[in-house]
Design a protein around this motif. Structure first.
Motif, PDB file in Angstrom:
ATOM      1  N   HIS A 281       0.661  -0.945  -0.006  1.00  0.00           N
ATOM      2  CA  HIS A 281       0.085   0.043   0.031  1.00  0.00           C
ATOM      3  C   HIS A 281       0.824   1.330   0.193  1.00  0.00           C
ATOM      4  O   HIS A 281       0.589   2.228  -0.754  1.00  0.00           O
ATOM      5  CB  HIS A 281      -0.868   0.042   1.152  1.00  0.00           C
ATOM      6  CG  HIS A 281      -1.723   1.126   1.426  1.00  0.00           C
ATOM      7  ND1 HIS A 281      -2.823   1.320   0.623  1.00  0.00           N
ATOM      8  CD2 HIS A 281      -1.305   2.404   2.288  1.00  0.00           C
ATOM      9  CE1 HIS A 281      -3.487   2.623   0.881  1.00  0.00           C
ATOM     10  NE2 HIS A 281      -2.624   3.242   1.853  1.00  0.00           N
TER      11      HIS A 281
ATOM     12  N   GLU B 190       2.865   2.346  10.984  1.00  0.00           N
ATOM     13  CA  GLU B 190       1.342   2.699  10.838  1.00  0.00           C
ATOM     14  C   GLU B 190       0.657   2.306  12.000  1.00  0.00           C
ATOM     15  O   GLU B 190       0.992   1.419  12.684  1.00  0.00           O
ATOM     16  CB  GLU B 190       0.784   1.602   9.580  1.00  0.00           C
ATOM     17  CG  GLU B 190      -0.548   1.974   9.188  1.00  0.00           C
ATOM     18  CD  GLU B 190      -1.021   1.427   7.979  1.00  0.00           C
ATOM     19  OE1 GLU B 190      -1.917   1.530   7.233  1.00  0.00           O
ATOM     20  OE2 GLU B 190      -0.128   0.405   7.387  1.00  0.00           O
TER      21      GLU B 190
ATOM     22  N   ARG C 120      -8.091  -2.015   9.635  1.00  0.00           N
ATOM     23  CA  ARG C 120      -9.007  -1.757   9.025  1.00  0.00           C
ATOM     24  C   ARG C 120      -8.765  -1.904   7.610  1.00  0.00           C
ATOM     25  O   ARG C 120      -9.588  -2.071   6.655  1.00  0.00           O
ATOM     26  CB  ARG C 120      -9.651  -0.448   9.362  1.00  0.00           C
ATOM     27  CG  ARG C 120     -10.417  -0.559  10.921  1.00  0.00           C
ATOM     28  CD  ARG C 120     -11.331   0.840  11.142  1.00  0.00           C
ATOM     29  NE  ARG C 120     -10.201   1.796  11.199  1.00  0.00           N
ATOM     30  CZ  ARG C 120      -9.864   2.504  12.113  1.00  0.00           C
ATOM     31  NH1 ARG C 120      -9.781   1.760  13.401  1.00  0.00           N
ATOM     32  NH2 ARG C 120      -9.204   3.506  12.175  1.00  0.00           N
ATOM     33  N   ARG C 121      -7.650  -1.009   7.278  1.00  0.00           N
ATOM     34  CA  ARG C 121      -7.363  -0.920   5.644  1.00  0.00           C
ATOM     35  C   ARG C 121      -7.129  -2.130   5.177  1.00  0.00           C
ATOM     36  O   ARG C 121      -7.646  -2.174   3.917  1.00  0.00           O
ATOM     37  CB  ARG C 121      -5.993  -0.050   5.549  1.00  0.00           C
ATOM     38  CG  ARG C 121      -5.641   0.210   4.326  1.00  0.00           C
ATOM     39  CD  ARG C 121      -4.317   1.103   4.246  1.00  0.00           C
ATOM     40  NE  ARG C 121      -3.271   0.353   4.855  1.00  0.00           N
ATOM     41  CZ  ARG C 121      -2.495  -0.601   4.503  1.00  0.00           C
ATOM     42  NH1 ARG C 121      -2.747  -1.208   3.365  1.00  0.00           N
ATOM     43  NH2 ARG C 121      -1.559  -1.207   5.382  1.00  0.00           N
TER      44      ARG C 121
ATOM     45  N   GLN D 121     -10.440  -3.723   4.523  1.00  0.00           N
ATOM     46  CA  GLN D 121     -11.316  -3.082   3.563  1.00  0.00           C
ATOM     47  C   GLN D 121     -10.851  -3.216   2.181  1.00  0.00           C
ATOM     48  O   GLN D 121     -11.666  -3.072   1.162  1.00  0.00           O
ATOM     49  CB  GLN D 121     -11.415  -1.562   3.892  1.00  0.00           C
ATOM     50  CG  GLN D 121     -12.173  -1.310   5.204  1.00  0.00           C
ATOM     51  CD  GLN D 121     -12.008   0.087   5.681  1.00  0.00           C
ATOM     52  OE1 GLN D 121     -11.298   0.772   5.160  1.00  0.00           O
ATOM     53  NE2 GLN D 121     -12.911   0.575   6.701  1.00  0.00           N
ATOM     54  N   GLN D 122      -9.766  -3.501   1.953  1.00  0.00           N
ATOM     55  CA  GLN D 122      -9.065  -3.738   0.695  1.00  0.00           C
ATOM     56  C   GLN D 122      -9.031  -5.114   0.130  1.00  0.00           C
ATOM     57  O   GLN D 122      -8.441  -5.320  -1.037  1.00  0.00           O
ATOM     58  CB  GLN D 122      -7.542  -3.233   0.532  1.00  0.00           C
ATOM     59  CG  GLN D 122      -6.338  -4.005   1.255  1.00  0.00           C
ATOM     60  CD  GLN D 122      -4.999  -3.297   1.257  1.00  0.00           C
ATOM     61  OE1 GLN D 122      -5.153  -2.255   1.306  1.00  0.00           O
ATOM     62  NE2 GLN D 122      -4.176  -4.348   1.315  1.00  0.00           N
TER      63      GLN D 122
END
Length: 276
Positions: free
Chosen positions: A243, A250, A257-258, A261-262
């Motif tokens: 990403h 991070e 979550r990222r 979600q991806q």
């Protein structure tokens, strides 16, 4: 059998595999070391990169054929193919590169010509010292960038921090390009903890599983399918990821979550690795 760890191809195999890998020549391997700064460890000659090997790392060579060597890496038993010209028979290492990266110079002088760039984790056989440099058969390296080969660091996250902003490279194992499992392996090997090369292997073998209600601590590991990250503190992790295309800090919850979600799923395990 896991192809990545099975020292066998269609022509040769390790003698320990006689009962399960018939019809080939069984051969005790020959010891070599990597003599390029970085070399791709490929799944086949002219194939794709599985992992990388660094200068000075030991390999067992089972076959040299048509310019390619079929090898097994000493650090994690990963097998694959490297160019035959990338290998040499060298003395045992006395030192390793402890800095993020360094240069090899043709003289003990930082203004002299640089010959090679070496990553954190490369191994050296030192034959002398001069003017703040260690001398090797390949040139001179700043002594401040080196540590004794047997010296081990205490904190994997501190080692991982050396790779901050390193560009993401699938299968990469160096300061010049690294992936998530390569970062974890480099960090734990520097601290004396044996560590396999790929994230699924690491999830299966490193440390022990944490329950969902246990508080994450520094140096714990979070795993997803195909991904791994090191916990830096109560709020942050450090990982190499596609990403950001780099090694970054991070926020833990933001990352969880990222990634979900991806479309890459939820955390599959949380593991703690005791110090060696």
């Amino acid at each position: 059998m896991d192809r990545r760890l099975t020292a066998a191809n269609k022509r040769v195999a390790d003698p320990s595999l006689q009962d399960v890998w018939p019809g080939v020549q069984y051969k005790e391997p020959d010891p070599y070391t990597v003599h390029w700064p970085i070399v791709d460890l490929m799944n086949a000659p002219e194939g794709h990169r599985d992992r990388q090997l660094l200068f000075g790392e030991a390999v067992a060579v089972y076959e040299m054929h048509a310019g390619w060597a079929f090898v097994q890496a000493a650090k994690d038993n990963y097998v694959g193919y490297v160019p035959q010209s990338s290998l040499a028979q060298s003395p045992a290492p006395t030192h390793r590169i402890a800095a993020a990266a360094t240069h090899v110079y043709d003289r003990a002088d930082f203004k002299s010509r640089d010959l090679l760039r070496l990553s954190h984790g490369c191994l050296l056989h030192v034959i002398g010292e001069d003017n703040g440099f260690v001398q090797t058969a390949d040139g001179f390296i700043p002594k401040v960038h080196c540590a004794a080969a047997e010296m081990r660091q205490a904190d994997p996250v501190t080692e991982a921090k050396l790779f901050l902003d390193t560009p993401y490279l699938w299968g990469g194992n160096s300061r010049f390009g690294i992936d998530c499992s390569g970062l974890v392996q480099a960090a734990f090997l520097a601290c004396g903890t044996p560590c396999p090369g790929d994230s699924d292997q690491q999830e299966q073998s490193l440390g022990y599983e944490l329950s969902s209600d246990e508080t994450l601590l520094r140096n714990d590991l979070l795993f997803w399918k195909g991904h791994v990250a090191l916990v830096a503190d109560e709020n942050r992790l450090i990982h190499a990821n596609a990403h950001h295309m780099a090694v970054v800090y991070e926020d833990i919850q933001v990352a969880i979550r990222r990634i979900e979600q991806q479309g890459d799923g939820v955390v599959t395990s949380r593991r703690r690795v005791p110090p060696p």
